[in-house]
Design a protein around this motif. Structure first.
Motif, PDB file in Angstrom:
ATOM      1  N   LEU A 108       0.855  -1.201   0.000  1.00  0.00           N
ATOM      2  CA  LEU A 108       0.000   0.000   0.000  1.00  0.00           C
ATOM      3  C   LEU A 108       0.889   1.250   0.000  1.00  0.00           C
ATOM      4  CD1 LEU A 108      -2.599  -0.999   2.768  1.00  0.00           C
ATOM      5  CD2 LEU A 108      -2.918  -1.092   0.284  1.00  0.00           C
ATOM      6  N   ASP A 109       0.367   2.365  -0.498  1.00  0.00           N
ATOM      7  CA  ASP A 109       1.148   3.604  -0.412  1.00  0.00           C
ATOM      8  C   ASP A 109       0.785   4.401   0.847  1.00  0.00           C
ATOM      9  OD1 ASP A 109      -1.290   4.480  -1.145  1.00  0.00           O
ATOM     10  OD2 ASP A 109      -0.677   5.409  -3.035  1.00  0.00           O
ATOM     11  N   THR A 110       0.086   3.736   1.763  1.00  0.00           N
ATOM     12  CA  THR A 110      -0.206   4.348   3.067  1.00  0.00           C
ATOM     13  C   THR A 110       0.481   3.536   4.162  1.00  0.00           C
ATOM     14  OG1 THR A 110      -2.181   3.000   3.327  1.00  0.00           O
ATOM     15  CG2 THR A 110      -2.473   5.190   2.310  1.00  0.00           C
ATOM     16  N   VAL A 111       0.611   4.154   5.330  1.00  0.00           N
ATOM     17  CA  VAL A 111       1.244   3.453   6.454  1.00  0.00           C
ATOM     18  C   VAL A 111       0.528   3.825   7.759  1.00  0.00           C
ATOM     19  CG1 VAL A 111       2.973   5.306   6.721  1.00  0.00           C
ATOM     20  CG2 VAL A 111       3.466   3.023   7.630  1.00  0.00           C
ATOM     21  N   GLY A 112       0.368   2.855   8.633  1.00  0.00           N
ATOM     22  CA  GLY A 112      -0.182   3.112   9.967  1.00  0.00           C
ATOM     23  C   GLY A 112       0.956   3.501  10.908  1.00  0.00           C
ATOM     24  N   VAL A 113       0.802   4.596  11.639  1.00  0.00           N
ATOM     25  CA  VAL A 113       1.858   5.068  12.546  1.00  0.00           C
ATOM     26  C   VAL A 113       1.302   5.193  13.957  1.00  0.00           C
ATOM     27  CG1 VAL A 113       3.609   6.825  12.971  1.00  0.00           C
ATOM     28  CG2 VAL A 113       2.709   6.518  10.671  1.00  0.00           C
ATOM     29  N   ARG A 114       2.125   4.813  14.926  1.00  0.00           N
ATOM     30  CA  ARG A 114       1.663   4.870  16.316  1.00  0.00           C
ATOM     31  C   ARG A 114       2.807   5.213  17.260  1.00  0.00           C
ATOM     32  NH1 ARG A 114      -0.395   2.491  20.947  1.00  0.00           N
ATOM     33  NH2 ARG A 114       0.531   0.485  21.466  1.00  0.00           N
ATOM     34  N   ILE A 115       2.473   5.974  18.316  1.00  0.00           N
ATOM     35  CA  ILE A 115       3.420   6.302  19.394  1.00  0.00           C
ATOM     36  C   ILE A 115       2.866   5.657  20.659  1.00  0.00           C
ATOM     37  CG2 ILE A 115       4.539   8.156  20.708  1.00  0.00           C
ATOM     38  CD1 ILE A 115       3.913  10.044  18.321  1.00  0.00           C
ATOM     39  N   PRO A 116       3.449   4.523  21.077  1.00  0.00           N
ATOM     40  CA  PRO A 116       2.883   3.795  22.225  1.00  0.00           C
ATOM     41  C   PRO A 116       3.130   4.530  23.543  1.00  0.00           C
ATOM     42  CG  PRO A 116       4.905   2.739  21.481  1.00  0.00           C
ATOM     43  CD  PRO A 116       4.647   3.855  20.513  1.00  0.00           C
ATOM     44  N   ASP A 117       2.211   4.370  24.475  1.00  0.00           N
ATOM     45  CA  ASP A 117       2.319   5.042  25.775  1.00  0.00           C
ATOM     46  C   ASP A 117       2.856   4.043  26.803  1.00  0.00           C
ATOM     47  OD1 ASP A 117       2.129   6.752  27.871  1.00  0.00           O
ATOM     48  OD2 ASP A 117      -0.049   6.586  28.088  1.00  0.00           O
ATOM     49  N   HIS A 118       4.140   3.733  26.685  1.00  0.00           N
ATOM     50  CA  HIS A 118       4.754   2.783  27.606  1.00  0.00           C
ATOM     51  C   HIS A 118       6.221   3.173  27.780  1.00  0.00           C
ATOM     52  CE1 HIS A 118       6.265  -0.918  29.353  1.00  0.00           C
ATOM     53  NE2 HIS A 118       5.030  -1.334  29.504  1.00  0.00           N
ATOM     54  N   PRO A 119       6.681   3.347  29.021  1.00  0.00           N
ATOM     55  CA  PRO A 119       8.039   3.863  29.225  1.00  0.00           C
ATOM     56  C   PRO A 119       9.139   3.001  28.605  1.00  0.00           C
ATOM     57  CG  PRO A 119       7.003   3.203  31.326  1.00  0.00           C
ATOM     58  CD  PRO A 119       5.941   3.161  30.280  1.00  0.00           C
ATOM     59  N   LEU A 120       9.008   1.667  28.704  1.00  0.00           N
ATOM     60  CA  LEU A 120      10.052   0.802  28.129  1.00  0.00           C
ATOM     61  C   LEU A 120      10.053   0.881  26.604  1.00  0.00           C
ATOM     62  CD1 LEU A 120       9.690  -2.420  30.335  1.00  0.00           C
ATOM     63  CD2 LEU A 120      11.530  -0.716  30.413  1.00  0.00           C
TER      64      LEU A 120
END
Ligand code: TXA
Ligand code: MG
Length: 316
Positions: A108-120
Motif C-alpha cells: 500500500l502507499d499508506t502506512v499506519g503510525v503509532r506512538i505507544p504510551d509505555h516507558p520501556l
C-alpha cells in the motif's frame, strides 16, 4: 539461537538495529518489532509470525518529531489526533515514505503510525535510529499476547530478544483511523473510542457503516484472536449448560451457572478487556474445548472488546 530476555530497552534497541526480532510491551498488547527499513528482517518477521503478506504492519516511533521519517506528509486530521491522543492507543493511517520497505505496508502507499504510551517501549524506540514495524506479538490468528509468558509460548527461540514488562495495561490493540478517506474511518476500534475521536472530528465513522468498492482494510480479511477452543458468545447465562470441558467468562454479577472446567468473572469492561486474550489462552492451556463468553455492549467503552469477541467467535 537462544531467546535473550532483558529488562534493558537499550539492549532491545541494539538487537533491532542489527535486524533482530524483538518483542516488547506497549500499553495495548506486546508487539514484535523489526527495523521497518530492513527488507530481509521484515521478511523474517512475516515468516515467523505466519502473517499473510497482504496484511500491513503498524510502524512505531517515539515522538511526533519523527513522523517525517515514516509519513510522506501528515494530513491535518492525523496531526490533530496525535496531538490529542499520542502517546496512546491510536494508530493513524497516512501516506507512506519510500524508505519504509513495501512489505511492511503490504504494497500500500499508506502506512499506519503509532506512538505507544509505555516507558520501556518509548525508551527503546528513542534509542533506535530507524522506525520500528511491529504487529502484535502472537502467531497469526491467535489471541494477541498481553504477557511475556504468552510471547514465549508463541515464539520461544524463533525471535531474538524479549524486553520484559508487566502484563499490558489496556489489553486490546490500538484504534486504527484512516485519516485519508472522506469521511475518516475507524478501521479497528480500540481504547480511543468513536466518541473521543468525534470530539476532534465529528464526521468520523466506523468502517463497517460505510463499506466501499475496492475497500482495503486488510486486517479485517483474516481470522483473528482465536484460541484452539471454540468461542461461544452468549447474552444470558441461563442459555448455557455447565460442563467440565468448558470455560466460562462473564461480567459480574453473573456467577457461573453450575460447574465449569475453569471460569473467570470481571468487574468492569476495562478489566474484561485487559484480561480477555490471556483468558482465551488460559482456556487452551487447560485443554478445554469450549469457552462460553458473555457478549458486551458494542457501544461506548465496550466497542473494542465487542469487536474482538465477535472475531474470536467467527468460524476459523
Ligand atoms: O496496539 C497495537 O496497535 C499493537 C501494538 C503492538 O502497537 N499492534 C498491532 O499490530 O495490533 P497488528 O499488526 O496486529 O495490527 C495492525 C492493524 C491491522 O488490522 C492492519 O490491517 C492495520 O493495522 N493497518 C496497518 N497498516 C494499515 C494501512 N496502511 N491501511 C489500513 N490498515 C492498516
Ligand atoms: Mg494482531
Amino acid at each position: 539461537m537462544a531467546l535473550e530476555e532483558t529488562t534493558n530497552p537499550l539492549r532491545a534497541a541494539w538487537w533491532l538495529e542489527r535486524g533482530g526480532l524483538v518483542a516488547f510491551p506497549t500499553e495495548t498488547v506486546y508487539g514484535l518489532g523489526v527495523d521497518a527499513t530492513n527488507a530481509v528482517a521484515v521478511e523474517r518477521l512475516f515468516a515467523v509470525k505466519g502473517r499473510p503478506i497482504n496484511n500491513p504492519l503498524i510502524v512505531h516511533i517515539a515522538h511526533q518529531s519523527r513522523l517525517d521519517v515514516v509519513a510522506r506528509h501528515v494530513p491535518l486530521l492525523a496531526r490533530r489526533l496525535l496531538e490529542r491522543f499520542a502517546p496512546g492507543p491510536l494508530t493513524v493511517v497516512v501516506p507512506k515514505q519510500p524508505t519504509i520497505v513495501p512489505a511492511v505496508t503490504a504494497g500500500l502507499d499508506t502506512v499506519g503510525v503509532r506512538i505507544p504510551d509505555h516507558p520501556l517501549a518509548l525508551e527503546m524506540l528513542r534509542a533506535c535510529h530507524v522506525p520500528i514495524a511491529a504487529p502484535s506479538a502472537n502467531r497469526s490468528g491467535r489471541p494477541s499476547a498481553t504477557t511475556a509468558r504468552s510471547v514465549v509460548e508463541d515464539f520461544g527461540d524463533r525471535i531474538d530478544c524479549l524486553l520484559l514488562g508487566e502484563p499490558t495495561r489496556i489489553g486490546l490493540e490500538s484504534t486504527v483511523v484512516d485519516c485519508l478517506s472522506q469521511p475518516p474511518r475507524v478501521l479497528r476500534p480500540g481504547a480511543v473510542t468513536l466518541a473521543m475521536l468525534a470530539e476532534i472530528e465529528p464526521t468520523v465513522t466506523l468502517a463497517d457503516a460505510t463499506p466501499r468498492a475496492g475497500d482495503n482494510s486488510p486486517g479485517r480479511l483474516h481470522p483473528h484472536y482465536q484460541p484452539a477452543a471454540r468461542v461461544m458468545l452468549f447474552d444470558d447465562p441461563d442459555e448455557i449448560a455447565a460442563s467440565l470441558d468448558a470455560a466460562y467468562l462473564a461480567m459480574q454479577p453473573h456467577a457461573a451457572p453450575g460447574r465449569f472446567g475453569w471460569h473467570q468473572t470481571f468487574r468492569t469492561i476495562e478489566e474484561f478487556s485487559r484480561q480477555f486474550y490471556e483468558a482465551l489462552r488460559e482456556v487452551d492451556r487447560r485443554g478445554l474445548k469450549v469457552v462460553y463468553c458473555q457478549r458486551v455492549d458494542s457501544q461506548g467503552s465496550g466497542q473494542a472488546l465487542s469487536d474482538r469477541q465477535s472475531r474470536a467467535a467467527e468460524p476459523a
